[in-house]
Structures are given as C-alpha cells and as structure tokens.
Design a protein around this motif. Structure first.
Motif, mmCIF file in Angstrom:
data_model
loop_
_atom_site.group_PDB
_atom_site.id
_atom_site.type_symbol
_atom_site.label_atom_id
_atom_site.label_comp_id
_atom_site.label_asym_id
_atom_site.label_seq_id
_atom_site.Cartn_x
_atom_site.Cartn_y
_atom_site.Cartn_z
ATOM 1 N N LEU A 51 0.740 -1.209 -0.046
ATOM 2 C CA LEU A 51 -0.035 0.075 -0.009
ATOM 3 C C LEU A 51 0.751 1.312 0.165
ATOM 4 O O LEU A 51 0.380 2.449 -0.403
ATOM 5 C CB LEU A 51 -1.142 0.045 1.140
ATOM 6 C CG LEU A 51 -2.354 -0.822 1.198
ATOM 7 C CD1 LEU A 51 -2.848 -0.651 2.241
ATOM 8 C CD2 LEU A 51 -2.900 -0.497 -0.127
ATOM 9 N N ASN A 52 2.009 1.250 0.553
ATOM 10 C CA ASN A 52 3.012 2.465 0.571
ATOM 11 C C ASN A 52 4.103 2.039 -0.422
ATOM 12 O O ASN A 52 5.018 2.789 -0.286
ATOM 13 C CB ASN A 52 3.243 3.104 1.853
ATOM 14 C CG ASN A 52 3.878 1.849 2.817
ATOM 15 O OD1 ASN A 52 4.055 0.754 2.449
ATOM 16 N ND2 ASN A 52 4.214 2.289 4.086
ATOM 17 N N LEU A 53 4.224 0.868 -1.094
ATOM 18 C CA LEU A 53 5.113 0.693 -1.970
ATOM 19 C C LEU A 53 6.461 0.187 -0.855
ATOM 20 O O LEU A 53 7.438 0.530 -1.936
ATOM 21 C CB LEU A 53 5.493 1.534 -3.066
ATOM 22 C CG LEU A 53 4.424 1.767 -4.014
ATOM 23 C CD1 LEU A 53 4.952 2.292 -5.350
ATOM 24 C CD2 LEU A 53 3.648 0.347 -4.428
ATOM 25 N N LEU A 54 6.336 -0.079 0.054
ATOM 26 C CA LEU A 54 7.509 -0.713 0.647
ATOM 27 C C LEU A 54 8.113 -1.825 0.012
ATOM 28 O O LEU A 54 9.268 -2.451 -0.136
ATOM 29 C CB LEU A 54 7.316 -1.036 2.141
ATOM 30 C CG LEU A 54 7.283 0.132 3.363
ATOM 31 C CD1 LEU A 54 6.813 -0.470 4.639
ATOM 32 C CD2 LEU A 54 8.776 0.795 3.315
ATOM 33 N N THR A 55 6.990 -2.689 -0.562
ATOM 34 C CA THR A 55 7.301 -3.586 -1.494
ATOM 35 C C THR A 55 6.519 -3.240 -2.747
ATOM 36 O O THR A 55 5.380 -2.876 -2.656
ATOM 37 C CB THR A 55 6.978 -5.100 -1.037
ATOM 38 O OG1 THR A 55 6.264 -4.982 -0.080
ATOM 39 C CG2 THR A 55 8.032 -5.954 -0.968
ATOM 40 N N ARG A 56 7.058 -3.273 -3.675
ATOM 41 C CA ARG A 56 6.489 -3.013 -5.141
ATOM 42 C C ARG A 56 5.758 -4.185 -5.686
ATOM 43 O O ARG A 56 6.245 -5.309 -5.744
ATOM 44 C CB ARG A 56 7.432 -2.553 -6.274
ATOM 45 C CG ARG A 56 6.895 -1.699 -7.423
ATOM 46 C CD ARG A 56 8.167 -0.874 -8.093
ATOM 47 N NE ARG A 56 8.387 0.329 -7.412
ATOM 48 C CZ ARG A 56 7.666 1.358 -7.981
ATOM 49 N NH1 ARG A 56 6.774 1.121 -8.753
ATOM 50 N NH2 ARG A 56 7.790 2.431 -7.236
ATOM 51 N N PRO A 57 4.409 -4.153 -6.032
ATOM 52 C CA PRO A 57 3.636 -5.409 -6.394
ATOM 53 C C PRO A 57 4.228 -5.833 -7.931
ATOM 54 O O PRO A 57 4.817 -5.055 -8.738
ATOM 55 C CB PRO A 57 2.150 -4.681 -6.468
ATOM 56 C CG PRO A 57 2.231 -3.435 -6.597
ATOM 57 C CD PRO A 57 3.564 -2.911 -5.753
ATOM 58 N N THR A 58 4.374 -7.182 -8.114
ATOM 59 C CA THR A 58 4.625 -7.833 -9.176
ATOM 60 C C THR A 58 3.746 -7.392 -10.351
ATOM 61 O O THR A 58 4.283 -6.948 -11.372
ATOM 62 C CB THR A 58 4.724 -9.427 -9.227
ATOM 63 O OG1 THR A 58 5.128 -9.685 -8.043
ATOM 64 C CG2 THR A 58 5.564 -9.760 -10.291
#
Ligand SMILES: Nc1ncnc2c1ncn2[C@@H]1O[C@H](COP(=O)(O)OP(=O)(O)OP(=O)(O)O)[C@@H](O)[C@H]1O
Ligand SMILES: [Mg+2]
Length: 344
Positions: A51-58
């Motif tokens: 949601l805050n792009l701490l991990t970027r969705p594939t």
C-alpha cells in the motif's frame, strides 16, 4: 480513497515462486476504518506493505487519493508516502530517544524547525494521553503507552491514511480495547482513513466499518462488518468468526440435539438478526403464525458499531411445510436463516 487494482505479488522461494497476493482488488473509502483479516501467511503484511510501496507489487496498481503510486518517480513517491503513516506490532521505537523525541523524529528528518516541532508534537502527545510521560524513555513505559507513542509518531507528518499491521497483537485485551478506542477517536476527529491488519475478529468487531478476508493471497469475502457477521460466506470467515460468535453448538448440546432429531422430526436452524430485528418479538410472532414449537438452544446478542446483532440456534418442531413457510417469512423480516441439519 485507496484503490488496490489487480495486485499480485510473487516472491522467489526455495521451491519456486510463492504467490503471496493473487489479483487483489479492493476499494477503501475515505474516512473509514477498513479491516483486513486472515490467518497467518494469508498475505496481510505483504498487502499492507504494497500500500505504501515498501514492496512493489509484481503486477497491478495502488491508487491513493487519486495518485497512482505505482507510476510515480521516486521523489514524488517520497512526497506521497508522507500522507501514509504506519504503526507496527512491536512499536519500532528508538530506545535512546525520549517519548517526545520519538514522536519528533519524522519532523526532524524532514527539516522542520524546533518551535514548529514543539507546536506539533505537544498536542499529539495530549491527543494520545502521554503528556505526563513525554520525557520518559521507551524502557520506562508500558506496552500500551509505547503503542500510543507509535500512533503519535505516525500522525506527526499529518497523514491522510494510517496503516496498522497487527498494532494490538502484542497487547493484553484491556490495553487492546483502549488502543482501538483511541484509533477510532483519531479516525473520527481527524477524518483519517485507517487500514487495520489483524488476525483477530474481535478487533474487526470493535473498530472496523468494513472488512476484507484474505486467504492464500486472495480476497475471499468483503463488505460492511455487520453484513459479514450476519452472513459469512467463506469457511475461513466462519472459522475466524468462531472466536466471537458461536458458529456451532457446543459439543454436548450437539449430541443431545442429534439424539432428539434422530427420534422425531425437527429442524435445527441458525437465525441471525441485525438492528431492530433483535428487539422485535419476531420469534414469538413466528411461533404463533405457523403453530410451531421453537426451542432456543443457544443465543447471543451483541453490538457491532452501535448496531444490535443477534445470533440464535433454534430447534423448530412441527409440520415441515410450516417450518419451510416460517423460514421464508423470517427471511422476509430480514432475518438470516440457515438450516444446520434436519430429520424428516
Ligand atoms: N520477502 C519475502 N520473500 C519470500 N516470501 C515471502 C516474503 N514476504 C512474505 N513471503 C511469503 O508470503 C506469504 C504471505 O506472507 P505475509 O507475511 O504477508 O503473511 P501474513 O498474513 O502477514 O501472516 P502473519 O499473520 O503470520 O503475519 C507467506 O507464505 C510468506 O512466507
Ligand atoms: Mg503479518
């Protein structure tokens, strides 16, 4: 408003790919407390981190207040992230800094001047009830107070959205209630959208307006909390609800009912009501209208977000046709009727 659009997340694992999120679509309305619940490993933390792009969705997009985070430059993303605060299960405070200085940290990092920092932090400490503890260190305050520091720190940069990943999981039930009440108050007073990640249905019941149930990386159910409580569709939802409202009869009672049903005819029903349905004499009216024998085996009346909610297990005896008519009539009155078992 937060929109999660077709979000998938894959991680490389020792035995190939792990699909932590599979085509997740959710819309989180502004100003609501939105719960995301699921068992361990369901993908909750992965979802909140995307949601805050701490991990970027594939794959897929995250849109917060009209801005598509997934297509921002890193400078714009840093700016957008300031609108999203986060609190954690283990508080993540700096032990060498006082309560005041922990809350001030994000402002110091943003280069805000001391006078302005004081003008922001002191009211926040007041809001979370920590004015008297402002000069203490994390080791000198309780778990609940630590989470209050975490909340004040998250609010320091005046976010529009607050993400909470199991923020009450390390706290006892009473402290949990106090923290949830505080979050609700902040939600109302600051009109802050809150996303609550939890594995406890009790947390959902206490503060959330809406809930989404995550299982193996997929959203298997979502809707207003009271509706999901009234009529859970997915087995995971039912299992999680079992902690808060009885989904099954206690084993001893079940054995007696089975005995009873084996002897004669009868229908074991689960009735769920909301709002006025709980107060109205719907049951006695049903008994009169359809000349039935209603035996209440198990019952619970509760309140969800100020709305009454009831769940009853009833053994209905009498003409099977009339039982069927009674079930249809109850449904017309807005009662959720489910047949648990029956013997003709
Ligand atoms: N960085 C990563 N690398 C590889 N696999 C990961 C990574 N992060 C999460 N996973 C896997 O993705 C799945 C979902 O994990 P996640 O932490 O989102 O679950 P969760 O619902 O938060 O569980 P819990 O309630 O235990 O916190 C798990 O199978 C986990 O092992
Ligand atoms: Mg987690």
């Amino acid at each position: 408003m937060i929109e999660i659009r077709n979000v998938s997340q894959r991680f490389a694992g020792p035995q190939g790919w792990i699909e932590a999120l599979h085509n997740v679509n959710l819309t989180i309305p502004p100003g609501e407390v939105f719960g995301i619940i699921g068992r361990s490993g369901a993908g909750k933390s992965t979802l909140v981190r995307t949601l805050n792009l701490l991990t970027r969705p594939t794959e897929g997009d995250i849109v917060v207040n009209g801005r598509t985070l997934t297509s921002l430059s890193s400078a714009d993303l840093r700016e957008a992230r300031r609108e999203i605060g986060m609190i954690f299960q283990h508080f993540n405070l700096l032990s060498s800094r006082t309560v005041f200085d922990n809350v001030a940290l994000p402002l110091e990092l943003a280069g805000v001047k001391r006078a302005e920092i004081e003008a922001t932090v002191l009211p926040l400490l007041e809001l979370v009830g920590l004015t008297a503890q402002k000069d203490r260190y994390p080791s000198q305050i309780s778990g609940g107070q630590k989470q209050r520091v975490g909340i004040a720190r998250a609010l320091a940069s005046k976010p529009k959205v607050l993400l909470s990943d199991e923020a009450t999981s390390a706290l006892d039930p009473e402290t949990t209630r106090a923290i949830l009440d505080l979050l609700r108050k902040i939600n109302r007073e600051l009109n802050l959208t809150i996303v609550m990640i939890t594995h406890q249905m009790e947390v959902i019941k206490q503060v959330c307006d809406r809930v989404a149930v995550l299982d193996a990386g997929r959203v298997v159910e979502s809707g207003p909390v009271i509706d999901v409580f009234l009529q859970p569709h997915h087995e995971v939802t039912r299992a999680l609800l079992g902690d808060v409202i009885a989904q099954e009869l206690p084993p001893a009672l079940k054995a007696r009912v089975a005995e009873h049903l084996a002897k004669g005819s009868g229908h074991l029903l689960r009735l769920a009501f909301k709002g006025t349905g709980v107060d109205q004499p719907v049951l006695s009216e049903t008994i009169r209208r359809f000349e039935l024998d209603f035996n209440i085996l198990h019952g619970q009346i509760d309140e969800i977000q100020g709305q009454a909610f009831g769940s009853l297990a009833v053994l209905a005896g009498g003409d099977p046709l009339k039982v069927a008519q009674a079930m249809a009539w109850l449904r017309e009155q807005g009662v959720v009727v489910e047949e648990l078992s029956h013997v003709e």
